[in-house]
Design an enzyme around this catalytic site. Sequence first.
Site, PDB file in Angstrom:
ATOM      1  N   SER A  25      28.210  -1.260   2.641  1.00 48.01           N
ATOM      2  CA  SER A  25      27.530  -1.995   3.473  1.00 48.01           C
ATOM      3  C   SER A  25      27.170  -3.427   3.014  1.00 48.01           C
ATOM      4  O   SER A  25      27.558  -3.827   1.744  1.00 48.01           O
ATOM      5  CB  SER A  25      26.065  -1.583   4.024  1.00 48.01           C
ATOM      6  N   THR A  57      32.478  -5.212   7.024  1.00 50.60           N
ATOM      7  CA  THR A  57      31.673  -4.369   6.671  1.00 50.60           C
ATOM      8  C   THR A  57      30.433  -4.173   7.646  1.00 50.60           C
ATOM      9  O   THR A  57      30.843  -4.529   8.724  1.00 50.60           O
ATOM     10  CB  THR A  57      30.916  -4.304   5.213  1.00 50.60           C
ATOM     11  N   TYR A  58      29.191  -3.264   7.350  1.00 53.33           N
ATOM     12  CA  TYR A  58      28.167  -3.401   8.417  1.00 53.33           C
ATOM     13  C   TYR A  58      26.999  -3.695   7.570  1.00 53.33           C
ATOM     14  O   TYR A  58      26.918  -3.658   6.487  1.00 53.33           O
ATOM     15  CB  TYR A  58      28.418  -2.086   8.976  1.00 53.33           C
ATOM     16  N   GLY A  73      29.372  -0.879  -2.105  1.00 50.24           N
ATOM     17  CA  GLY A  73      30.410   0.212  -2.039  1.00 50.24           C
ATOM     18  C   GLY A  73      31.544  -0.832  -2.492  1.00 50.24           C
ATOM     19  O   GLY A  73      31.550  -1.809  -3.200  1.00 50.24           O
ATOM     20  N   GLY A  74      32.954  -0.344  -1.958  1.00 54.52           N
ATOM     21  CA  GLY A  74      33.968  -1.022  -2.240  1.00 54.52           C
ATOM     22  C   GLY A  74      34.262  -2.745  -2.170  1.00 54.52           C
ATOM     23  O   GLY A  74      34.738  -3.110  -2.731  1.00 54.52           O
ATOM     24  N   ALA A  75      33.339  -3.002  -1.094  1.00 53.75           N
ATOM     25  CA  ALA A  75      33.181  -4.383  -1.012  1.00 53.75           C
ATOM     26  C   ALA A  75      32.645  -5.173  -2.080  1.00 53.75           C
ATOM     27  O   ALA A  75      32.994  -6.388  -2.133  1.00 53.75           O
ATOM     28  CB  ALA A  75      32.521  -4.652   0.548  1.00 53.75           C
TER      29      ALA A  75
END
Length: 126
Positions: A25, A57-58, A73-75
């Site tokens: 996110s 993403t969100y 996260g991965g982002a």
Amino acid sequence: MQLSLLKAKIHRATVSHSELNYEGSIAIDGLLLEAAGLYEFEKVHIWNVTNGARFTTYAIRAEHGSGIISVNGGAARYVQVGDLVIVAAFAQMSEDEAAVFSPNLVYVDAANAMTHTNHSIPTQVA
């Protein structure tokens, strides 16, 4: 016909946190989220002005007035603390709706405090 138009933008926010092991996110200061008209869990595009990376993403809510812009996260692999990013969301609408629609544009300073809002972007000139 349905058109996809810019719904909202937070312009040149500074990444304050990057949490690789947090659930994915982007956490956005609640004040900025509300000013932009973004919803929690809404899909957002992130454009990293510093390194050119672009990803989706969100959005989730960070503490109101905190200035937090945290890519999680991965982002988190696409940003570093201190990078400038643009957060954008788009909306689908009919041509009639698009003719009268204007986006929510939020501008911030280096600490992610809102400086002003607008509903249009000035015409670019040479």
